[in-house]
Design a protein around this motif. Structure first.
Motif, PDB file in Angstrom:
ATOM      1  N   LEU A 501       0.967  -0.825  -0.241  1.00 37.09           N
ATOM      2  CA  LEU A 501       0.052  -0.242   0.770  1.00 37.09           C
ATOM      3  C   LEU A 501       0.543   1.288  -0.491  1.00 37.09           C
ATOM      4  CD1 LEU A 501      -3.362  -0.727   2.603  1.00 37.09           C
ATOM      5  CD2 LEU A 501      -3.277  -0.573   0.271  1.00 37.09           C
ATOM      6  N   TYR A 502       1.953   1.037   0.368  1.00 37.94           N
ATOM      7  CA  TYR A 502       2.643   2.121   0.437  1.00 37.94           C
ATOM      8  C   TYR A 502       3.665   2.687  -1.277  1.00 37.94           C
ATOM      9  CZ  TYR A 502       6.472   5.506   2.207  1.00 37.94           C
ATOM     10  OH  TYR A 502       7.751   6.088   2.261  1.00 37.94           O
ATOM     11  N   PHE A 503       4.112   1.669  -1.418  1.00 31.32           N
ATOM     12  CA  PHE A 503       4.222   2.052  -2.900  1.00 31.32           C
ATOM     13  C   PHE A 503       2.972   1.582  -4.059  1.00 31.32           C
ATOM     14  CE2 PHE A 503       7.950   0.429  -0.214  1.00 31.32           C
ATOM     15  CZ  PHE A 503       9.208   1.018  -0.566  1.00 31.32           C
ATOM     16  N   ILE A 504       2.216   1.231  -3.647  1.00 30.49           N
ATOM     17  CA  ILE A 504       1.188   1.070  -5.597  1.00 30.49           C
ATOM     18  C   ILE A 504      -0.037   1.438  -4.638  1.00 30.49           C
ATOM     19  CG2 ILE A 504       0.465  -0.611  -6.678  1.00 30.49           C
ATOM     20  CD1 ILE A 504       2.726  -2.775  -5.611  1.00 30.49           C
ATOM     21  N   PRO A 505      -0.224   2.403  -5.756  1.00 30.05           N
ATOM     22  CA  PRO A 505      -2.046   2.808  -5.079  1.00 30.05           C
ATOM     23  C   PRO A 505      -3.117   2.255  -4.998  1.00 30.05           C
ATOM     24  CG  PRO A 505      -1.044   4.528  -7.130  1.00 30.05           C
ATOM     25  CD  PRO A 505       0.436   2.967  -6.952  1.00 30.05           C
ATOM     26  N   LEU A 506      -4.311   2.337  -4.301  1.00 28.61           N
ATOM     27  CA  LEU A 506      -5.106   1.317  -3.750  1.00 28.61           C
ATOM     28  C   LEU A 506      -5.692   0.290  -5.408  1.00 28.61           C
ATOM     29  CD1 LEU A 506      -6.371  -0.546  -1.782  1.00 28.61           C
ATOM     30  CD2 LEU A 506      -7.619   1.819  -1.412  1.00 28.61           C
ATOM     31  N   ARG A 507      -5.890   1.470  -6.031  1.00 32.63           N
ATOM     32  CA  ARG A 507      -6.612   1.373  -7.954  1.00 32.63           C
ATOM     33  C   ARG A 507      -5.860   0.190  -8.061  1.00 32.63           C
ATOM     34  NH1 ARG A 507      -9.693   5.172 -10.191  1.00 32.63           N
ATOM     35  NH2 ARG A 507      -7.951   6.810  -8.287  1.00 32.63           N
ATOM     36  N   TYR A 508      -4.499   0.327  -8.329  1.00 33.26           N
ATOM     37  CA  TYR A 508      -4.110  -0.997  -8.930  1.00 33.26           C
ATOM     38  C   TYR A 508      -4.341  -2.212  -8.066  1.00 33.26           C
ATOM     39  CZ  TYR A 508      -2.181   3.084 -11.265  1.00 33.26           C
ATOM     40  OH  TYR A 508      -1.828   4.044 -12.284  1.00 33.26           O
ATOM     41  N   LEU A 509      -4.149  -2.266  -7.558  1.00 35.91           N
ATOM     42  CA  LEU A 509      -4.025  -3.508  -5.877  1.00 35.91           C
ATOM     43  C   LEU A 509      -5.773  -4.012  -5.907  1.00 35.91           C
ATOM     44  CD1 LEU A 509      -2.113  -2.215  -2.640  1.00 35.91           C
ATOM     45  CD2 LEU A 509      -1.360  -4.025  -4.674  1.00 35.91           C
ATOM     46  N   VAL A 510      -6.709  -2.943  -6.067  1.00 38.34           N
ATOM     47  CA  VAL A 510      -8.060  -3.385  -6.594  1.00 38.34           C
ATOM     48  C   VAL A 510      -8.290  -3.967  -7.685  1.00 38.34           C
ATOM     49  CG1 VAL A 510     -10.821  -3.241  -6.516  1.00 38.34           C
ATOM     50  CG2 VAL A 510      -8.827  -1.666  -4.543  1.00 38.34           C
ATOM     51  N   LEU A 511      -7.810  -3.401  -8.601  1.00 37.80           N
ATOM     52  CA  LEU A 511      -7.730  -3.901  -9.747  1.00 37.80           C
ATOM     53  C   LEU A 511      -6.720  -5.479 -10.350  1.00 37.80           C
ATOM     54  CD1 LEU A 511      -6.459  -1.087 -12.215  1.00 37.80           C
ATOM     55  CD2 LEU A 511      -8.710  -2.429 -12.600  1.00 37.80           C
ATOM     56  N   ILE A 512      -5.928  -5.179  -9.706  1.00 46.80           N
ATOM     57  CA  ILE A 512      -4.868  -6.715  -9.587  1.00 46.80           C
ATOM     58  C   ILE A 512      -6.196  -8.054  -8.647  1.00 46.80           C
ATOM     59  CG2 ILE A 512      -3.350  -7.775  -9.053  1.00 46.80           C
ATOM     60  CD1 ILE A 512      -1.297  -5.630  -8.590  1.00 46.80           C
ATOM     61  N   TRP A 513      -6.514  -7.379  -7.579  1.00 50.01           N
ATOM     62  CA  TRP A 513      -7.727  -8.260  -6.994  1.00 50.01           C
ATOM     63  C   TRP A 513      -8.520  -8.953  -8.153  1.00 50.01           C
ATOM     64  CZ3 TRP A 513     -12.428  -7.292  -5.599  1.00 50.01           C
ATOM     65  CH2 TRP A 513     -13.216  -8.717  -4.359  1.00 50.01           C
ATOM     66  N   GLY A 514      -9.205  -7.784  -8.840  1.00 55.00           N
ATOM     67  CA  GLY A 514     -10.255  -8.126  -9.396  1.00 55.00           C
ATOM     68  C   GLY A 514     -10.241  -8.839 -10.675  1.00 55.00           C
ATOM     69  N   VAL A 515      -9.531  -8.863 -11.391  1.00 49.79           N
ATOM     70  CA  VAL A 515      -8.940  -9.627 -12.636  1.00 49.79           C
ATOM     71  C   VAL A 515      -8.638 -10.855 -11.910  1.00 49.79           C
ATOM     72  CG1 VAL A 515      -7.270  -9.753 -14.302  1.00 49.79           C
ATOM     73  CG2 VAL A 515      -7.893  -7.557 -13.606  1.00 49.79           C
ATOM     74  N   ASN A 516      -8.378 -11.265 -10.851  1.00 51.07           N
ATOM     75  CA  ASN A 516      -7.470 -12.240 -10.354  1.00 51.07           C
ATOM     76  C   ASN A 516      -9.118 -13.090 -10.247  1.00 51.07           C
ATOM     77  OD1 ASN A 516      -5.560 -14.589  -9.176  1.00 51.07           O
ATOM     78  ND2 ASN A 516      -6.869 -13.535  -7.042  1.00 51.07           N
ATOM     79  N   LYS A 517      -9.527 -12.636  -9.222  1.00 56.73           N
ATOM     80  CA  LYS A 517     -10.787 -13.101  -9.178  1.00 56.73           C
ATOM     81  C   LYS A 517     -11.486 -12.837 -10.248  1.00 56.73           C
ATOM     82  CE  LYS A 517     -13.625 -14.127  -5.110  1.00 56.73           C
ATOM     83  NZ  LYS A 517     -12.896 -14.706  -4.149  1.00 56.73           N
TER      84      LYS A 517
END
Length: 587
Positions: A501-517
């Protein structure tokens, strides 16, 4: 009716009939038209209208349980005075692309209350005693107190009960033991102008499993009080303010013509009008009117209800209410603390209220569960088109997401529901009516059904409390290092999450989680859908599990090797412990 069906197969013939309901109570039922998807009932009836939506439900007649085919509501605003018009009502839910309709011819007529009630009583004379007592105008009240029976004949053996009958009104006492039964019951019977029959009293004894009845006559003590005229007065309450009208003596059709003024501190308050009899302060009925539903200068006629406002009582009351308030101040007052009612009674335990609350929570949880199942079906690609559209909406929403979109989405949802209500496609009190109908059906159950209902309610409460307690204790045990391996793993995952969360914006992390899901099922069709956080919490023992299986963990060193000793005590199985005593394992 047109295209009435319960499934997508339109080639099956059904046996439809219609029920008309008001606030969950049926006031008319049509005949059954057999083996017809487009039935014609050609029936007519009259019913005194109220300022409520009248529900229309269509059912398919079966030998066991009737199938629900659809429902709709009749809006009184669509009826014109003295004009017969056809109303085509769309039945919900819509099962196939071919919708079902029902045609009703409505005529609104204006009469005096007495004439309207009398005509309704004449039209529904075969509906039953209970309906007649609520619609006919009664002129007196007959109060009966059943005390006890003495010196009953010895020839009969069994349980004793008493039947009372006045015209078409009937009352049956509970069953008491032979030979000196004690009832201690009190009830009221209405006296009507067109009914001059005497009060009939019959004593019966019930014997055997088949309930063979034998009529017996001897001494039965009961007290009768005749109240041909009562002395009614009204008590009007708004929050903590209370005013009382004068008493109208010796009449059952009082006209007070009294104007009362109250200071309105909160526009969300409810006006409660209680009608009492001055003779012993007997309760005659009660109504409640929310201030926000009041239309200034318009008279409203309401049926009196019982003290809990759940069921209708005897009689009606006509009110004319004017509310003067500032909408801006009322809106600001809505966000301030509500005034506490000083005369409110202390709540007591009631199994019916408990069952009703459990049903309400279950209904909300069922709606949430259906929503989650619908979202999960998108992840599982049960429908390719639906999952693809959901995936694209997810990508666009997350990429362009801003914080202002959350209240904007809720605003659009409220506006959508408003237009649905305006179009008459849905009704705002449908859930309330179904809840009331379910509660009334539960009140008619037998003793064993009520016992099973209470057991089910207690079991649901027990399971819910256990799940909540387990989640709270497992989270606590993670931070208490009850299981060092799990706590160490949780600390490592929290450190990794903080770094990402410090190095990567939350928007990209949610996108990665959603694509994986979304792509998990496509990459591996045999994968099992899971929730990683819940799976992790299930590995942490709760306090109850810690007591049942005690962990004694000791860490030390012997030379250059590390030793971990764990003592497992089997406390719940003494027979096993006698054969296999607590063992010390060295690793």
């Amino acid at each position: 009716g047109s295209l009435l069906h319960t499934s997508s197969n339109l080639y099956i013939l059904y046996d439809p009939y219609v029920k008309f309901k008001l606030e969950g109570k049926q006031f008319y039922k049509s005949k059954v038209v057999y083996k017809n998807l487009n039935p014609r009932w050609n029936e007519s009836f009259s019913h005194p209208l109220r300022d409520r939506e009248h529900q229309v439900e269509v059912y398919d007649k079966n030998r066991t349980t009737d199938d629900f085919m659809g429902s709709c509501s009749i809006d009184l605003k669509n009826l014109e005075l003295y004009r017969l018009a056809a109303h085509y009502l769309l039945l919900f839910p819509i099962i196939t692309n071919q919708t079902s309709f029902i045609c009703i011819f409505g005529l609104l007529s204006c009469q005096k209350l007495r004439d309207r009630l009398h005509s309704a009583q004449t039209q529904r004379s075969l509906e039953g005693t209970k309906t007649q007592s609520r619609t006919r105008m009664w002129t007196g009240l007959l109060g009966v107190t059943l005390v006890e029976g003495q010196d009953l004949p010895q020839s009969g053996v069994g349980d004793v009960y008493v039947r009372f009958r006045l015209g078409e009104q009937k009352y049956k006492s509970h069953v008491s033991l032979w030979p000196n039964p004690q009832w201690r019951e009190q009830f009221d019977l209405n006296q009507f102008e067109d009914c001059q029959e005497p009060l009939q009293v019959e004593v019966f004894s019930k014997r055997g499993r088949k309930g063979e009845e034998q009529q017996c006559f001897n001494s039965v003590w009961f007290i009768i009080s005749w109240t041909g005229k009562c002395n009614p007065f009204c008590v009007v309450e708004v929050s903590n303010s209370r005013l009382q009208t004068h008493t109208m003596f010796k009449t059952v059709n009082p006209e007070w013509n009294k104007a009362l003024a109250f200071p309105i501190k909160d526009i969300h308050e409810v006006i409660e009008v209680t009608v009492m009899d001055e003779n012993g302060d007997n309760f005659l009925g009660k109504v409640a009117v929310p201030l926000l539903t009041v239309k200034n200068g318009q008279q409203i006629c309401l049926f009196l209800k019982k003290e809990d406002l759940a069921r209708t009582y005897k009689g009606t009351i006509t009110l004319e209410i004017d509310v003067i308030y500032n909408k801006v101040r009322a809106g600001i007052k809505t966000f301030k603390p509500k005034e506490t009612k000083l005369t409110e009674e202390t709540p007591k335990f009631n199994k019916k209220v408990l069952a009703q609350n459990i049903y309400r929570v279950r209904r909300i949880s069922t709606a949430v569960l259906y929503t989650l199942q619908y979202i999960n079906s998108c992840f599982q690609w049960e429908s390719t088109q639906r999952s693809l559209i959901a995936f694209l909406i997810f990508l666009v929403t997350v990429w362009h997401w801003e914080l202002f979109m959350l209240p904007l989405f809720l605003f659009v949802l409220i506006g959508w529901n408003y237009f649905q209500l305006s179009a008459g496609k849905v009704t705002s009190n449908q859930d309330v009516v179904s809840d009331l109908h379910t509660t009334q059906d539960a009140s008619r159950k037998g003793l064993m059904d009520k016992i099973h209902m209470v057991q089910e309610v207690v079991l649901v409460v027990q399971n819910v409390l256990e799940e909540l307690a387990n989640i709270g204790e497992r989270v606590k045990n993670i931070f208490n290092w009850s299981v060092p391996f799990v706590s160490c793993l949780a600390g490592l995952m929290l450190f990794i999450a903080a770094t990402l969360l410090y190095f990567i914006p939350l928007r990209y992390l949610v996108l990665i989680w959603g694509v994986n899901k979304f792509t998990k099922k496509l990459r591996n069709p045999y994968t099992i859908d899971n929730n990683e956080i819940l799976d992790f919490l299930k590995r942490v023992p709760s306090d109850v599990q810690k007591v049942r299986v005690q962990f004694y963990i000791r860490m030390g060193r012997r030379g250059n090797s590390q030793k971990v000793s764990a003592l497992f005590a089997v406390a719940q199985f003494p027979s096993v412990a006698e054969i296999y005593p607590p063992a010390l394992f060295d690793y």
